[in-house]
Every structure is written in C-alpha cells, then in structure tokens.
Design a protein around this motif. Structure first.
Motif, PDB file in Angstrom:
ATOM      1  N   GLU A  54      18.175   4.296  15.952  1.00 22.46           N
ATOM      2  CA  GLU A  54      17.443   4.477  14.697  1.00 22.46           C
ATOM      3  C   GLU A  54      15.973   4.787  14.961  1.00 22.46           C
ATOM      4  N   ASP A  57      15.812   8.375  15.790  1.00 18.15           N
ATOM      5  CA  ASP A  57      15.975   9.199  14.591  1.00 18.15           C
ATOM      6  C   ASP A  57      14.722   9.197  13.722  1.00 18.15           C
ATOM      7  N   ARG A  58      14.040   8.072  13.684  1.00 17.41           N
ATOM      8  CA  ARG A  58      12.826   7.971  12.873  1.00 17.41           C
ATOM      9  C   ARG A  58      11.608   8.584  13.569  1.00 17.41           C
ATOM     10  N   ASP A 210      26.821  11.906  14.009  1.00 17.55           N
ATOM     11  CA  ASP A 210      25.573  12.438  13.474  1.00 17.55           C
ATOM     12  C   ASP A 210      25.822  13.181  12.166  1.00 17.55           C
ATOM     13  N   THR A 213      26.526  10.626   9.465  1.00 24.47           N
ATOM     14  CA  THR A 213      25.291   9.897   9.153  1.00 24.47           C
ATOM     15  C   THR A 213      24.393  10.728   8.245  1.00 24.47           C
ATOM     16  N   ARG A 214      24.266  12.005   8.558  1.00 24.26           N
ATOM     17  CA  ARG A 214      23.432  12.888   7.732  1.00 24.26           C
ATOM     18  C   ARG A 214      23.988  12.994   6.318  1.00 24.26           C
ATOM     19  N   LEU A 224      16.388   9.242   7.257  1.00 24.96           N
ATOM     20  CA  LEU A 224      15.869   8.458   8.373  1.00 24.96           C
ATOM     21  C   LEU A 224      14.478   8.941   8.739  1.00 24.96           C
TER      22      LEU A 224
END
Length: 224
Positions: A54, A57-58, A210, A213-214, A224
């Motif tokens: 995470e 991703d951030r 991925d 998640t998107r 994110l």
C-alpha cells in the motif's frame, strides 16, 4: 548489547535491530515477545507485506520506510526464533538468498554471455533447475497455497498453460458464461470462470490482483 547502550544511540543500524529483538526475547525481556512462535506471528508477515504494497501504491516514501521496517522486523524476529530453536540463524537467511540471487543471474556472475536469467522464461528455467523440478506436477506443487487465490491461479496458469492465446481464452470465457445457468454447482462454475480470467490476465500481461484492486477503488470512489 545492554538496554542502556541502545537508549543512548541517536541512530540505529542492522546489528541494533538484531540485538533489540534478541533482548526482547531474552529472560527479563518482553513477556509477549517471549511467548511468540513462528505460527503465532505468521499473520503479521502477511499483514506487513500488504502494508508495504500500500505504501508503494500511495507513493509515500516516509510510509514506505516505516512499513519496510515493520516487514524487516518480522524477518529478524523469525530468525531469532529459529536461532533459539537451533534450527537456523539470520546468517543462514543471508547465505541462502545471496546464493539464490547469484545462481539466478548467470548472465552477471557466470562469466559467460548467458542471458538466460534476464528473461521471464529464462528465470523460470533457472528456478526449475535450482529446485530440481523434473515434472509439471512438481512445479505446480511448489506454488505456495497461501497466496491470494487470483495470484496463485495466475502462477498456475504460467506453469501449466504457457501457450495461451487471448482470443482463445475470450471464446472459452464466453462459452463458460453462457453455460453458467445450466451448471448445478454455481461455485464450481464461477471458480472455472475466475481461473479462465486469471489465465487471460497472464496472457495479456495484466496482474489480476492489481486489475481487481483498481476496479474496487473505482467502485468505492476512492483512490490509493
């Protein structure tokens, strides 16, 4: 190293983390840390790895530094338990990963113009040779069962269906979806569909976790 010495430090390094965890596990240390086993802190490894992901991703460096530290602590903690049990040490961990990296990069370390480790197929071939896998069954059994289901499905597809073509998979998906209503076991039918989707993701070089998640972020109106 004593508690007093640790307290006096302004900055810390690798050896300090090792000493700190040993101190927490030693007599007179922390009762909670002393009571832990590989199994009891197993979940922590998984959670910390997700928190590292995470932070990536951030794109937050400070968060990534913190989460990598938490994950590194898990490595040292398990190594300390291994040392106490007389099963392995942190040095064994260092030794194993260095040998693995050298073996899997013959184009760098073997002194020959062998680029086999520089491609995905070459990397997989080296892994098979390293682990002594002689059959597809052995390769499939080596895929961790604890992986998220979609990730594991993609890895299975990568070993079992190396020649998949997107157009063929799209046709199969359409046929499976059309037959869904007539299937008596909806869970099995949907499992088959999900596995086909994982195969399609691999064929298109898309990470299924991925991608989902998107979409989850899109559905919740967050990012994110």
């Amino acid at each position: 190293m004593s508690k007093e010495t640790l307290l006096q430090k302004e900055h810390y390094a690798e050896e300090d983390l090792r000493e700190l965890i040993a101190l927490l596990r030693a007599p007179g240390g922390c009762p909670w840390d002393q009571a832990q086993t590989h199994q009891s802190v197993r979940r922590g490894v998984i959670e910390e790895a997700y928190e590292v992901a995470e932070a990536i991703d951030r794109d937050q460096p400070e968060m990534l530094v913190e989460e990598l530290g938490d994950l590194l602590m898990q490595v040292y903690f398990h190594a300390q338990i291994g040392l106490e049990e007389g099963r392995f040490t942190l040095q064994d961990v260092y030794d194993r990963i260095c040998k693995k990296l050298i073996f899997r990069h013959p184009h760098i370390f073997a002194g020959a113009p062998d680029a086999s480790g520089s491609t995905e197929e070459g990397w997989q071939a080296l892994k098979r040779r390293e682990k002594g896998h002689q059959s597809l069954k052995e390769e499939l059994e080596a895929i961790a069962k604890t992986l998220p289901a979609l990730t594991r499905a993609e890895k299975i597809a990568g070993r079992k269906y190396r020649e998949d073509k997107p157009e063929t998979l799209l046709r199969q998906l359409s046929e499976e979806a059309a037959a869904l209503r007539s299937r008596q076991d909806p869970a099995a039918a949907l499992g088959s569909l999900l596995f086909l989707i994982a195969r399609l993701c691999r064929a298109l070089s898309v990470d299924p976790e991925d991608a989902l998640t998107r979409q989850n972020e899109h559905e919740t109106g967050t990012a994110l």
